[in-house]
Structure formats: structure tokens, C-alpha cells
Scaffold this motif. Structure first.
Motif, short mmCIF file in Angstrom:
data_model
loop_
_atom_site.label_atom_id
_atom_site.label_comp_id
_atom_site.label_asym_id
_atom_site.label_seq_id
_atom_site.Cartn_x
_atom_site.Cartn_y
_atom_site.Cartn_z
N GLY A 166 7.36 4.80 -13.54
CA GLY A 166 6.68 5.12 -12.29
C GLY A 166 7.05 4.17 -11.16
N ALA A 167 6.26 4.25 -10.09
CA ALA A 167 6.48 3.41 -8.92
C ALA A 167 6.07 1.97 -9.22
N GLN A 168 6.48 1.06 -8.33
CA GLN A 168 6.25 -0.37 -8.54
C GLN A 168 5.43 -0.95 -7.38
N PRO A 169 4.73 -2.07 -7.64
CA PRO A 169 3.90 -2.67 -6.59
C PRO A 169 4.64 -3.03 -5.31
N LEU A 170 5.89 -3.48 -5.41
CA LEU A 170 6.63 -3.79 -4.19
C LEU A 170 6.79 -2.57 -3.29
N GLU A 171 6.94 -1.40 -3.90
CA GLU A 171 7.05 -0.17 -3.13
C GLU A 171 5.72 0.17 -2.47
N LEU A 172 4.63 -0.07 -3.18
CA LEU A 172 3.31 0.16 -2.60
C LEU A 172 3.07 -0.79 -1.43
N ALA A 173 3.45 -2.07 -1.60
CA ALA A 173 3.27 -3.04 -0.52
C ALA A 173 4.03 -2.61 0.74
N ALA A 174 5.24 -2.11 0.56
CA ALA A 174 6.03 -1.67 1.71
C ALA A 174 5.37 -0.47 2.38
N GLU A 175 4.86 0.47 1.58
CA GLU A 175 4.20 1.64 2.15
C GLU A 175 2.95 1.25 2.92
N GLN A 176 2.16 0.33 2.37
CA GLN A 176 0.93 -0.08 3.03
C GLN A 176 1.22 -0.76 4.37
N ARG A 177 2.22 -1.59 4.40
CA ARG A 177 2.52 -2.31 5.64
C ARG A 177 3.20 -1.45 6.69
N ALA A 178 3.78 -0.34 6.27
CA ALA A 178 4.42 0.56 7.24
C ALA A 178 3.39 1.45 7.94
N ALA A 179 2.20 1.61 7.32
CA ALA A 179 1.18 2.51 7.89
C ALA A 179 0.30 1.74 8.87
N HIS A 180 0.88 1.25 9.96
CA HIS A 180 0.17 0.38 10.90
C HIS A 180 -1.04 1.07 11.52
N ARG A 181 -0.88 2.28 11.98
CA ARG A 181 -1.97 2.97 12.68
C ARG A 181 -3.16 3.21 11.74
N ARG A 182 -2.85 3.66 10.53
CA ARG A 182 -3.93 3.91 9.58
C ARG A 182 -4.66 2.60 9.25
N HIS A 183 -3.90 1.52 9.07
CA HIS A 183 -4.53 0.26 8.71
C HIS A 183 -5.43 -0.25 9.82
N GLU A 184 -5.01 -0.12 11.05
CA GLU A 184 -5.86 -0.52 12.17
C GLU A 184 -7.15 0.28 12.19
N ARG A 185 -7.04 1.57 11.90
CA ARG A 185 -8.24 2.42 11.88
C ARG A 185 -9.19 1.97 10.78
N VAL A 186 -8.65 1.63 9.60
CA VAL A 186 -9.50 1.18 8.50
C VAL A 186 -10.18 -0.14 8.83
N LEU A 187 -9.44 -1.07 9.41
CA LEU A 187 -10.04 -2.36 9.79
C LEU A 187 -11.21 -2.16 10.75
N HIS A 188 -11.05 -1.29 11.73
CA HIS A 188 -12.12 -1.07 12.70
C HIS A 188 -13.26 -0.25 12.09
N TYR A 189 -12.95 0.57 11.10
CA TYR A 189 -14.02 1.27 10.38
C TYR A 189 -14.99 0.25 9.78
N TRP A 190 -14.45 -0.78 9.11
CA TRP A 190 -15.32 -1.77 8.48
C TRP A 190 -16.00 -2.65 9.53
#
Length: 440
Positions: A166-190
Motif C-alpha cells: 500500500g501507500a507509505q507515510p511519506l506520501e501521506l505527508a506530501a499530500e497533507q502539506r500540498a492541501a494548503h487551502r483545506r488545512h487553513e480551513r481546518v485550522l480556523h474551524y478549530w
């Protein structure tokens, strides 16, 4: 030390690192979890070693170390597959508990995340036959789902029918950091909800002794499933509602905040990845005067689903945002109450077992972490395991919450209570005198 590849950690790995830092007391082995897996008849230690080597090849988290852990950007480093042979532990002359004792002995080894592989494992033999594979995993390399994935892969490898890697954590880390807009929305949600979390549940500094007990109930599962079907909500939300009601009733409080354990495995790509994806998704429940039980359960369901859907975020970035906004208690890891729905469990208990007839006290797996940690699993029955501190709840309170949850679920299914305040948490089972003391 040769490194195959490296990169930033995932949000889940970062949460584990910060949890170890903030939720002490210092316990070098508290993040280790033991596992015991029966081996198919006729399997040899040599075959187990071959399967384990292939397992390490397929799962990078099992050969990852971490650098700059205390910095703003910790790094994960994937090492080559090591050449090793798992130790063999013979229990031919030992008792029935020897296998589990061998597994828990592995957890007593402190792991240096900067240099050590994040696991220990051994093959158990009895009378010349390999019977079990036992292992200990640091939480950063595998959460509960990750460990179940390891068990599945080992079984498939031994059967000669492995699935594609399956997929690996490094690939997940790259995907998470590429989703800038979504991450900003989640931070402001909290950030938008931060002031609504109960201050009483936000200290995160309780160092008093933890005790732990388990209750197993067939009627509780039947009741939870009935409520789930009637209200068209998840069994998970019904169990969470019962936990809120039991705790509030027993402590006399009007509101509580739980840090829900978000699995963050909604995407098929990450559903079985061997890593720690769990993060806190806090929510507050406060039954309103006259609120019906059904309405309360529906409210908890909607709120929890919203929280879970925002459960993947960089805890350091959230803390920075909260500090910038001058919010009270800006540390995202410091919540007192955790709720972890672990899903289907293979474990069941016979009617004579203390967990099935009263409560079964256990030696706590760790003395660090939150003041109140409730894990709920399903299967043939519903299993509740609660670890709580002396200051927050104490041993009588642990037994009261566990038996109270069972009683609440049965009352929710009966539908007789006019409002949440009328629900009775009186135990439906008898707590015997030999079941009122914890194991230390």
C-alpha cells in the motif's frame, strides 16, 4: 546510517511526538503497545522470519527513525530493510499466561526514535512448534488500525497470498502539506470553536495514579444497535452519547468536552496504511433542559461527524494560530478526556468472566496520557475499557461510568425517559466485593 529517503512527518506522527512531550509524566515505554497473534499450524520460525522481512520491505513506517523531533519540522528517515532474525522464546515449561507475558516484556524496552526501529518482536514456541508471533509497537509507527493491518499482512504472507503493497507515510505527508487551502480551513474551524471547550477538561497536567477496568455487555450492544437503527445514526455515536450522559450524571456536571480519536482513514488509499493517523477531534456536549434522549443522540451524532471530518491538522500550526489569537489554553494536546471507538474486536468474554458479570480490573497499560481514556469496541458484545486518574474520577467513579454506560444504552433503547435528565445510570449488574479494587 544509510537512509533510503526522508521527508517531513505526517500530521498523525507529529501528534504522537507532541503527545509524548505534553502528556507525561516521562515514561519511556508508555507509547509501546503489545500484540499477540496466533500462528497457523505447521508454520516454522524460519517462515515467520521470511514473512517479517517482507513486511518490513512493504511498510516503511516499521523501518523509520525521526530527526529534529523538538523542532518545527521533524523529519522521518526511512532506513533499508535490516538483516535480522527474530528471537525465539520457548514457553514449553511455562503456564498459560506465558505468551502474553512475553509480549508485554517487549514493551518494557525503551525505544529511541532517533536511532531505534520502532518495534520489537519474537516468535513463541511450545514443545518444538511455533505457536505465536508477539510484538510491541511504538504508537508513532502504528495505531490500532495500523497494527491490525500488520496482523493481516503477516497472515497473508504466511498463507502465500499477499496483497499489493500500500501507500507509505511519506506520501501521506506530501499530500497533507500540498492541501494548503483545506488545512487553513481546518485550522480556523478549530479556532472558531476553541472557546466552547470546557475549561475543566482542558488542564492536561494530571499526574495522579491511573486505574483501568473493562466491562463487556451483550445487552449494551443490542441496545446500541436498536437505537442506531431507529435514529439512523452510527453505533459509535450512540456509545459516545451514553458516555457523555453517564459521566455528566455521575459527576453532576452540565457539560463535558471529549477529545474524540479521529482515525483519519476516510480515503481508501490510507485505510490500511501502517502508521499512526489518529488525532484529537474535540467536541462538547451539554444536554439542554427538557431535551429528549433521541434529540441528544442526534445532536451528538451530527457534532461528532463534523469533528471527525476535521480531524487531520498540524498541531503546531494550530497552536501558533491560537496563540496569535490570544486564546486561552492554546495547547492542542491538553484535553483531559479521550474517546476512542476502536470498531470490531475479536475478543469476547464468557458469562463467568468478571468483565461480563461485573467489571474486570486490569493493570493500566500506561500511567501517562489523558485523565480519562475510554475505548469502546464491538463484536459479539460491546466492550468498554476505561483508564482514568485518581484525581479526575477514581476507582469508584470508573466502575460507575462503565456500569452507567451500559444502563444508559438500555434506557435509550427502551425510549421511556422523557428527557436526558430522567435517564437512570443505576447499574443493571451487581458489583461484587472482589470487583471493586484496581490492579496496580
Amino acid at each position: 546510517m544509510r537512509v533510503e529517503r526522508s521527508g517531513p512527518v505526517t500530521f498523525g506522527q507529529l501528534s504522537v511526538l507532541r503527545s509524548v512531550q505534553h502528556l507525561g509524566p516521562p515514561g519511556p515505554v508508555d507509547a509501546n503497545t503489545a500484540q499477540v497473534w496466533p500462528l497457523p499450524p505447521g508454520v516454522t520460525a524460519r517462515q515467520v522470519n521470511g514473512a517479517w522481512h517482507e513486511l518490513l520491505l512493504r511498510n516503511e513506517s516499521l523501518r523509520t527513525t525521526y530527526d529534529a523531533i523538538g523542532s518545527r519540522e521533524p523529519i522521518q528517515r526511512v532506513l533499508p530493510v535490516p538483516c535480522l532474525t527474530l528471537p525465539v522464546v520457548d514457553v514449553s515449561e511455562a503456564g498459560a499466561d506465558a505468551v502474553w507475558e512475553a509480549a508485554t516484556a517487549l514493551t518494557s524496552t525503551a525505544l529511541d526514535l532517533g536511532t531505534d526501529l520502532p518495534w520489537r518482536a519474537a516468535v513463541i514456541t511450545r514443545d518444538g512448534q511455533a505457536t505465536h508471533l508477539v510484538a510491541s509497537f511504538h504508537h508513532i509507527c502504528a495505531d490500532d488500525t495500523g497494527m491490525r493491518s500488520v496482523a493481516t499482512q503477516v497472515r497473508e504472507l504466511l498463507d502465500g497470498n499477499p496483497q499489493p503493497a500500500g501507500a507509505q507515510p511519506l506520501e501521506l505527508a506530501a499530500e497533507q502539506r500540498a492541501a494548503h487551502r483545506r488545512h487553513e480551513r481546518v485550522l480556523h474551524y478549530w479556532a472558531d470553536r476553541w472557546d466552547g471547550f470546557v475549561a475543566e477538561d482542558r488542564s492536561g497536567m494530571d499526574r495522579t495514579w491511573r486505574s483501568q477496568a473493562t466491562l463487556y455487555s451483550l445487552p449494551a450492544l443490542t441496545a446500541a444497535e436498536a437505537v442506531s437503527t431507529r435514529l439512523k445514526v452510527s453505533v459509535q455515536a450512540v456509545a459516545l452519547s451514553a458516555a457523555f450522559i453517564a459521566l455528566l450524571n455521575i459527576t453532576g456536571r452540565s457539560a463535558a468536552t471529549f477529545g474524540l480519536m479521529a482515525s483519519n482513514r476516510f480515503s481508501r488509499r490510507w485505510a490500511t496504511v501502517v502508521s499512526s493517523l489518529n488525532q484529537l477531534a474535540p467536541m462538547t456536549a451539554a444536554p439542554q433542559p427538557g431535551q429528549t434522549p433521541d434529540d441528544f443522540v442526534r445532536t451528538v451524532y451530527a457534532s461528532s461527524m463534523e469533528a471527525y471530518s476535521n480531524g487531520a491538522y498540524n498541531v503546531d500550526d494550530l497552536r501558533d494560530l491560537l496563540v496569535t489569537q490570544d486564546r486561552s489554553g492554546p495547547e492542542p494536546m491538553e484535553f483531559n478526556c479521550y474517546f476512542n471507538f476502536v470498531g470490531e474486536l475479536a475478543t469476547s468474554y464468557p458469562p463467568t468472566h468478571p468483565a461480563a458479570r461485573a467489571v474486570a480490573w486490569q493493570r493500566p497499560r500506561r500511567q501517562s496520557g489523558p485523565s480519562f481514556h475510554l475505548a469502546v469496541g464491538t463484536g459479539a458484545g460491546m466492550t468498554f475499557t476505561l483508564r482514568a486518574s485518581e484525581a479526575f474520577l477514581g476507582e469508584p467513579g470508573i466502575a460507575a461510568v462503565l456500569t452507567g454506560m451500559e444502563a444508559v444504552l438500555i434506557e435509550l433503547a427502551a425510549g421511556a425517559a422523557a428527557d436526558v435528565a430522567a435517564i437512570n445510570t443505576r447499574p443493571v449488574r451487581r458489583l461484587e466485593s472482589d470487583q471493586t479494587g484496581a490492579v496496580r
